[in-house]
Design a protein around this motif. Structure first.
Motif, PDB file in Angstrom:
ATOM      1  N   ASN A  41      38.926  13.264  -8.585  1.00  0.00           N
ATOM      2  CA  ASN A  41      39.017  13.714  -7.179  1.00  0.00           C
ATOM      3  C   ASN A  41      37.873  13.266  -6.293  1.00  0.00           C
ATOM      4  N   SER A  42      37.050  12.346  -6.762  1.00  0.00           N
ATOM      5  CA  SER A  42      36.059  11.768  -5.849  1.00  0.00           C
ATOM      6  C   SER A  42      36.590  10.391  -5.441  1.00  0.00           C
ATOM      7  N   PHE A  43      36.081   9.867  -4.333  1.00  0.00           N
ATOM      8  CA  PHE A  43      36.590   8.565  -3.874  1.00  0.00           C
ATOM      9  C   PHE A  43      35.533   7.862  -3.025  1.00  0.00           C
ATOM     10  N   VAL A  44      35.770   6.555  -2.812  1.00  0.00           N
ATOM     11  CA  VAL A  44      34.811   5.767  -2.031  1.00  0.00           C
ATOM     12  C   VAL A  44      35.440   5.414  -0.683  1.00  0.00           C
ATOM     13  N   GLU A  45      34.640   5.592   0.360  1.00  0.00           N
ATOM     14  CA  GLU A  45      35.090   5.232   1.702  1.00  0.00           C
ATOM     15  C   GLU A  45      34.273   4.028   2.163  1.00  0.00           C
ATOM     16  N   ALA A  90      30.501   4.921   1.309  1.00  0.00           N
ATOM     17  CA  ALA A  90      30.209   6.329   1.013  1.00  0.00           C
ATOM     18  C   ALA A  90      31.020   6.812  -0.190  1.00  0.00           C
ATOM     19  N   TRP A  91      30.322   7.555  -1.077  1.00  0.00           N
ATOM     20  CA  TRP A  91      31.032   8.176  -2.213  1.00  0.00           C
ATOM     21  C   TRP A  91      31.189   9.668  -1.888  1.00  0.00           C
ATOM     22  N   HIS A  92      32.462  10.143  -1.808  1.00  0.00           N
ATOM     23  CA  HIS A  92      32.761  11.534  -1.430  1.00  0.00           C
ATOM     24  C   HIS A  92      33.109  12.353  -2.673  1.00  0.00           C
ATOM     25  N   TYR A  93      32.554  13.533  -2.801  1.00  0.00           N
ATOM     26  CA  TYR A  93      32.869  14.352  -3.989  1.00  0.00           C
ATOM     27  C   TYR A  93      33.183  15.812  -3.624  1.00  0.00           C
ATOM     28  N   GLU A 105      27.763  16.861  -9.583  1.00  0.00           N
ATOM     29  CA  GLU A 105      26.313  16.918  -9.453  1.00  0.00           C
ATOM     30  C   GLU A 105      25.642  15.974 -10.456  1.00  0.00           C
ATOM     31  N   GLN A 106      26.133  15.981 -11.671  1.00  0.00           N
ATOM     32  CA  GLN A 106      25.555  15.087 -12.701  1.00  0.00           C
ATOM     33  C   GLN A 106      25.707  13.624 -12.279  1.00  0.00           C
ATOM     34  N   GLU A 107      26.897  13.334 -11.774  1.00  0.00           N
ATOM     35  CA  GLU A 107      27.167  11.957 -11.389  1.00  0.00           C
ATOM     36  C   GLU A 107      26.342  11.567 -10.157  1.00  0.00           C
ATOM     37  N   ARG A 108      26.164  12.525  -9.257  1.00  0.00           N
ATOM     38  CA  ARG A 108      25.376  12.258  -8.054  1.00  0.00           C
ATOM     39  C   ARG A 108      23.969  11.787  -8.433  1.00  0.00           C
ATOM     40  N   GLN A 109      23.357  12.546  -9.383  1.00  0.00           N
ATOM     41  CA  GLN A 109      22.001  12.179  -9.840  1.00  0.00           C
ATOM     42  C   GLN A 109      22.001  10.770 -10.400  1.00  0.00           C
ATOM     43  N   ASP A 110      23.015  10.517 -11.202  1.00  0.00           N
ATOM     44  CA  ASP A 110      23.098   9.232 -11.880  1.00  0.00           C
ATOM     45  C   ASP A 110      23.292   8.093 -10.859  1.00  0.00           C
ATOM     46  N   VAL A 149      28.511  13.964   0.175  1.00  0.00           N
ATOM     47  CA  VAL A 149      28.715  12.520   0.256  1.00  0.00           C
ATOM     48  C   VAL A 149      27.388  11.795   0.034  1.00  0.00           C
ATOM     49  N   VAL A 150      27.459  10.700  -0.721  1.00  0.00           N
ATOM     50  CA  VAL A 150      26.279   9.825  -0.851  1.00  0.00           C
ATOM     51  C   VAL A 150      26.655   8.524  -0.157  1.00  0.00           C
TER      52      VAL A 150
END
Ligand SMILES: O=P(O)(O)OC[C@H]1O[C@H](O[C@H]2O[C@H](CO)[C@@H](O)[C@H](O)[C@H]2O)[C@H](O)[C@@H](O)[C@@H]1O
Length: 884
Positions: A724-728, A735-738, A747-752, A774-775
Motif C-alpha cells: 500500500n505504499s507507492f511512488v509519485e 516522492a514515496w508515500h506510505y 517506519e522501518q522502511e522509511r529509515q532504510d 511522504v519521503v
C-alpha cells in the motif's frame, strides 16, 4: 416554521396514550442506539453501561467524534393538534435556529434539554411515549416539576442571572432557595448526560442556565471534551462579583475546555472576573487557564450568525411580499393603488383592491383637518417628501430599550415635523415572561408611550406607530423587515442581537438602513450601521433622522460590506468554528499560539485597511484536509469559489504555494485568478509582475531525467517492499508515500530508504524532504521560502499572510517579515505566530477576508456554505486519528 408530523404519534380518544407509537416507531438510531431512559433514576440504570464504554468497549466506528448538545430548552416542542394528534415543532428561538440545522444534518449528534412539558399532567406510560417521540429526532427530554422550574428557571436564571448579566443589577433578585434549586437542576442535567458519554464524545453546553454543568461533568469525566457558550453578555467584574455565588459559577464554567462568548469584550470581562475572584488560577499567554486537575480552559469569542439564506429566501416569499406591499400602501408609499390589508396572527393578507386617486393621501389631510397645525405641516410637504417606514422587532424585555427608543422617535417627530405624516413606525414587540412583575411594568410603560405618541401626532389618515404585540412567524416578520427603510435596533444591552442581522439579510438589494445600539455584540461586526448609544435620546433621534434622509448610494455603500460578511459569518459557520476550536483546545499542544477572535479581528482590520495584500497559501493540509489518496484531495466547488473571490480582486495577490506537480496544479487551479507555485518552487505560473501565462521552470535545476533514473529505482524498491505504499513522480521531484501502509512496516522502511538516499543525493545536487507520510527528493535549490522571497521582499504590500501545515511551509514562515501574519495548521513545532486546528478555520478566515474586498469589486459575494467541506474534514479526522 413548520412542524414535523409524526405519523405514529396519534392522540388516542382516552387522555394521552403514546403506547401505539412506541411500538411502531422503533427506528434504528445508528450511533445513538444505546440512548437510554432519562429522568430520575435513569443514571442508576445506565451507569454500568457508561463505565463499560469508558473502559474500551466504545465503538471504533471510524472514531468520528459524537456531539452531545445540552441546553435549557430542546429545539423542538410537542404540540397537540385539533384532530387529537401531536406533532413535534421546531422552536424558533435563536439557539434552535443556530444549532438546529447542525443537529439535524449530523446523525452523530444528540440534544438534551427541558421539554417544556409538565410531567404531572402525564402518566409514566405517556411520558415514555413522549420520550420515544423525541428520540426520533435524537432529542432527550428532561421533565422538570413546577417547583424546579420556579427556582431554577424563573428564579435564578431569569430573575438573578439575566438582569445581572445585562447590567440591570437593580432588577436582580438574590435568593438562596433559587440558587439551591439551580444547583439541583444542573445536577439533574448532569445525571441525564453522564450515562450517555462515551470516550471521544464532544459535549457542548449552552448558556447561563447551565453554568455549573461543565464542572459536574468534568469531575466524572476528566478527559472529556467539554465546551460551554454564553448567548448573553458577560458583565464587568464589578457587577459579576455582586452575585453571592460568583465563585461557584466561575468554577462551574471552568470545567469546560472551551468557554465561548459573543464578543472579545465579554471574554475580557470573564477573564477580569477570574483575576478578581480566583487569582490563584494561572492564565497563560494564550489566554488559557491551567486548572488544578490538569485540564485547560481556553476563553474566546465566537460571534453568532444567522441562517442568511433562510432570511434572504423568506424575504421573497409571497406572504412576506404581500406584507411589504400592505405596509407600503398603509404608509402611503404606493400612492397609485390602494390595498385592503389586514394583519393577522398568521401573517398578512393583501389584495389589490381599488386603484385610487394618486392625491388621495394629500386631499385627506389638507381638507379634513385644516385646523390641525401638525396636519398643516404634514400637508405642506406632501408630494415633496417620500414616505418612509421604520421597523423594529423585539421581545418585550427591559433590556431592549423600548421606552428610550419610543422617546427618541417622539423627539424626532417634534424636532423634525416634516416627518409627521411621512414616517410610520412598525413596532413588533412580542410579550415575554408575562408573570414577572418587571415585565408587566415594562409592558404598561410601552403601551402608554405608544398611546401618547399616537395620540399626540396622529392625523386622520396616518398613525405614527403601528404597535403589534403578537408573536408573528418568520414570513410576516421578514415582510416587516423588507418594508422597513430603517430598522431601529437599540437594546440597552444584548449579547449579539440577531434582529439587526436578519433585517440586513432581508435587504439583499442593499437598501435598508440600520440604526444600531453600540451596547450589543452585533455592533462589533456591523460597523457601517448608524451606531448609537441607546441611552442618549438625542443621539438616537439624530441618527434616525439621518438614516431616513440617507441617499440610496450611501445606504448601498454602507451595506455592501456588512451584507458580504453576514453571508460568511452564518449560524452554520459559527457552529463549525466553535466545535473546531473545541477540538483544537482539547488536543495536546494545540492551545499554544491558538488563533483567537482578537487575532482574527486584527487580521480582518489590517486587511480591510490595506492597499495591497499578499496571501501565500499552501494547499494539502492547509486548504483541504489530508486524505489517504493524493488524487482525492481535489478542491471542492466551494473552495474554488472562495479562491476566485479572494484572488480575483486587483488589490490581492493570492499565491498557492504547493509541493504538488505543476500538472496537477494546472488541472485543479489553472483556470482561477491565483498565482501558482508548484513542486516546492521548481515551477510557477501567473505570478505577480509576470506577463506570461506559461508555466516557468526555476533556473539552475539539475537535469531531471538524469537524476530520476538513479532515485526512482531506489524509491520503487521501497514501494515493492511495503504494501500500500507507492511512488509519485513529478517533473522535478520524486516522492514515496506510505500513509495507507502499516505504520510499523513503513517506519522501518522509511529509515532504510533515508539511509539509501543519503548516500546518493548530495552528489546529484538533490536533497531529501520529509513530510506528512511522504519521503521526497527534490533539487537542493528549491524551497517554498526561496520561491516567495522576491514577493515578500518587494515592499509592495501592506498586508502579508502565509499559511501552511508542514515542514516545507516552515521555510515560508522563516522568510516572512515580523509584521506579516504566519499561521500554522495543526499540531507540531512551528515558527508561525499563530495556530489553527484544521483547514476549516483557514477557509472561514479567507471567506471573511474575501467579504472584506467585496466592497471594492462591487459585486455581490457568493454565499459560503462550507458544510460539505466540513463533512470532509470530519471524515478526514475519522480516518486520520493519530495519523498525521
Ligand atoms: O505543499 P502541499 O500543497 O501541502 O503538498 C504537499 C504534498 O501533498 C500531497 O501529499 C500529501 O497530501 C496527500 C493528500 O491528502 C496525502 O495522501 C499525503 O500523505 C500527503 O503527504 C502530494 O501527493 C505531494 O506530492 C505533495 O508534496
Amino acid at each position: 416554521m413548520g412542524g414535523v408530523r409524526l405519523p405514529t404519534l396519534r392522540k388516542p380518544r382516552r387522555r394521552h396514550n403514546f403506547q401505539a407509537r412506541v411500538e411502531v416507531s422503533d427506528a434504528p438510531m445508528g450511533l445513538w442506539d444505546r440512548m437510554g431512559p432519562t429522568g430520575p433514576g435513569a443514571m442508576g440504570s445506565r451507569r454500568g453501561q457508561s463505565r463499560r464504554f469508558r473502559h474500551g468497549q466504545e465503538k471504533k466506528a471510524g472514531c468520528m467524534s459524537r456531539l452531545i448538545i445540552v441546553s435549557n430548552r430542546l429545539p423542538m416542542s410537542l404540540q397537540a393538534q385539533e384532530d387529537g394528534s401531536y406533532t413535534l415543532h421546531q422552536n424558533v428561538g435563536g439557539l434552535a435556529t443556530a444549532i438546529g440545522p447542525y443537529h439535524r444534518s449530523h446523525k452523530d449528534s444528540l440534544w438534551i434539554g427541558w421539554s417544556g412539558i409538565d410531567p404531572q399532567k402525564y402518566s409514566e406510560k405517556e411520558l415514555a411515549g413522549i420520550r420515544q417521540a423525541y428520540r426520533e429526532s435524537r432529542c432527550i427530554p428532561i421533565f422538570l416539576s413546577k417547583e424546579e422550574l420556579n427556582g431554577y428557571y424563573a428564579g435564578f436564571s431569569n430573575n438573578t442571572l439575566w438582569p445581572l448579566f445585562h447590567d440591570f443589577s437593580h432588577e436582580a433578585v438574590f435568593r438562596q432557595e433559587d440558587w439551591e434549586m439551580y444547583r439541583k437542576v444542573n445536577m439533574r442535567f448532569a445525571q441525564v448526560v453522564e450515562p450517555l458519554i462515551r470516550k471521544g464524545d464532544t459535549i457542548w453546553i449552552q448558556d447561563y442556565h447551565l453554568m455549573l454543568l461543565p464542572k459536574m461533568l468534568r469531575e466524572r469525566y476528566p478527559d472529556a471534551s467539554i465546551g460551554w457558550f454564553l448567548h448573553v453578555p458577560f458583565p464587568s467584574a464589578e457587577i459579576f462579583r455582586s452575585l453571592p455565588w460568583s465563585r461557584e459559577i466561575l468554577e462551574g464554567v471552568l470545567g469546560a475546555n472551551l468557554i465561548g462568548f459573543h464578543t472579545v469584550d465579554f471574554s475580557a470581562s470573564f477573564l477580569a472576573s477570574l483575576h478578581r475572584l480566583l487569582p490563584e488560577l494561572p492564565v497563560n499567554q494564550d489566554g488559557v487557564v491551567e486548572m488544578p486537575d490538569g485540564h485547560r480552559a481556553a476563553i474566546d469569542a465566537f460571534p453568532i450568525g444567522i441562517d442568511y439564506n433562510l432570511y434572504r429566501r423568506t424575504a421573497h416569499s409571497s406572504l412576506a411580499r404581500a406584507m411589504r406591499r400592505g405596509i407600503d400602501e398603509v404608509c402611503g408609499k404606493s400612492p397609485r393603488h390602494r390595498y385592503r390589508t389586514s394583519v393577522t396572527a398568521e401573517g398578512v393578507a393583501a389584495n389589490e383592491a381599488t386603484a385610487s386617486d394618486a392625491n388621495w393621501w394629500s386631499h385627506y389631510m389638507k381638507e379634513d383637518i385644516p385646523e390641525s397645525t401638525l396636519a398643516k405641516q404634514a400637508a405642506s410637504s406632501v408630494g415633496s417628501r417620500s414616505n418612509k417606514v421604520i421597523v423594529s422587532v423585539d421581545r418585550l424585555d427591559y433590556t431592549k430599550g423600548l421606552p428610550e427608543r419610543l422617546q427618541a422617535f417622539g423627539r424626532m417627530l417634534d424636532k423634525y415635523p416634516e416627518w409627521v405624516g411621512h414616517v410610520t413606525y412598525y413596532l413588533l414587540a412580542t410579550p415575554s415572561r408575562e408573570v414577572v412583575e418587571s415585565y408587566q411594568r415594562l409592558k404598561a410603560q410601552v403601551d402608554q408611550l405608544v398611546g401618547e405618541i399616537n395620540g399626540r401626532y396622529s392625523l386622520l389618515a396616518w398613525t405614527p406607530i403601528h404597535y403589534i404585540t403578537r408573536s408573528l412567524s418568520i414570513k410576516p416578520v421578514c415582510g416587516i423587515y423588507t418594508a422597513g427603510d430603517v430598522a431601529l435596533v437599540t437594546p440597552l444591552r444584548d449579547g449579539m442581537n440577531l434582529v439587526a442581522k436578519e433585517y440586513l439579510a432581508c435587504h439583499d438589494g442593499r437598501d435598508g438602513t440600520l440604526v444600531l445600539s453600540d451596547m450589543c455584540g452585533a455592533a462589533d461586526e456591523l460597523t457601517d450601521a448608524f451606531i448609537v448609544n441607546p441611552y442618549d435620546i438625542d443621539m438616537v433621534c439624530e441618527a434616525l433622522h439621518n438614516a431616513l434622509e440617507i441617499t440610496p448610494e450611501e445606504s448601498k455603500r454602507r451595506n455592501i460590506r456588512m451584507q458580504a460578511r453576514l453571508k460568511v459569518r452564518t449560524a452554520a459557520n459559527w457552529c463549525t468554528s466553535f466545535l473546531d476550536s473545541l477540538r483544537q483546545v482539547s488536543a495536546p499542544g494545540m492551545t499554544d499560539r491558538r488563533l483567537r477572535m482578537d487575532h482574527h479581528n486584527a487580521i480582518v482590520r489590517q486587511w480591510d485597511g490595506a492597499h495591497r495584500r499578499l496571501v501565500l497559501c499552501d494547499y494539502d493540509g492547509t486548504l483541504t484536509p489530508l486524505v489517504r489518496r493524493p488524487e482525492r484531495a481535489k478542491p471542492t466547488q466551494a473552495l474554488r469559489r472562495l479562491l476566485t473571490q479572494v484572488g480575483s480582486n486587483p488589490d490581492v495577490d493570492f499565491l498557492l504555494v504547493s509541493g504538488r506537480s505543476h500538472q496537477i496544479m494546472q488541472d485543479w487551479f489553472g483556470d482561477l485568478s491565483v498565482g501558482l507555485i508548484a513542486e516546492h518552487g521548481a515551477w510557477n505560473r501567473n505570478l505577480p509582475g509576470s506577463n506570461s501565462d506559461e508555466w516557468q521552470r526555476a533556473q539552475g535545476l539539475p537535469d531531471s531525467d538524469t537524476w530520476q533514473k538513479v532515485i526512482r529505482p531506489i524509491m520503487d524498491e521501497s514501494a515493492t517492499r511495503v504494501p500500500n505504499s507507492f511512488v509519485e513522480s513529478k517533473s522535478d521531484a520524486v516522492a514515496w508515500h506510505y500513509r495507507m501502509s502499516d505504520a510499523q512496516v513503513a517506519e522501518q522502511e522509511r529509515q532504510d530508504l533515508l539511509h539509501r538516499l543519503r548516500g546518493v543525493v548530495v552528489g546529484l545536487g538533490l536533497m531529501i524532504m520529509e513530510n506528512s507520510k511522504v519521503v521526497e527528493v527534490t533539487p537542493v535549490a528549491t524551497s517554498k521560502g526561496q520561491a516567495i522571497l522576491p514577493f515578500v521582499n518587494s515592499g509592495d504590500y501592506d498586508f502579508m499572510m502565509a499559511l501552511g501545515d508542514d515542514e516545507t511551509d516552515e521555510t515560508m514562515f522563516a522568510v516572512m517579515p515580523d509584521k506579516g501574519w504566519t499561521i500554522k495548521v495543526g499540531p507540531g513545532q512551528t515558527k508561525a505566530r499563530l495556530r489553527v486546528n484544521d483547514p476549516t478555520a483557514v477557509t472561514l478566515l479567507l471567506a471573511d477576508l474575501g467579504a472584506g474586498v467585496a466592497r471594492d469589486s462591487n459585486e455581490p459575494v457568493a454565499s459560503h456554505d462550507f458544510r460539505d467541506d466540513h463533512t470532509v474534514v470530519d471524515e478526514a479526522h475519522a480516518q486520520l486519528t493519530d495519523d498525521k
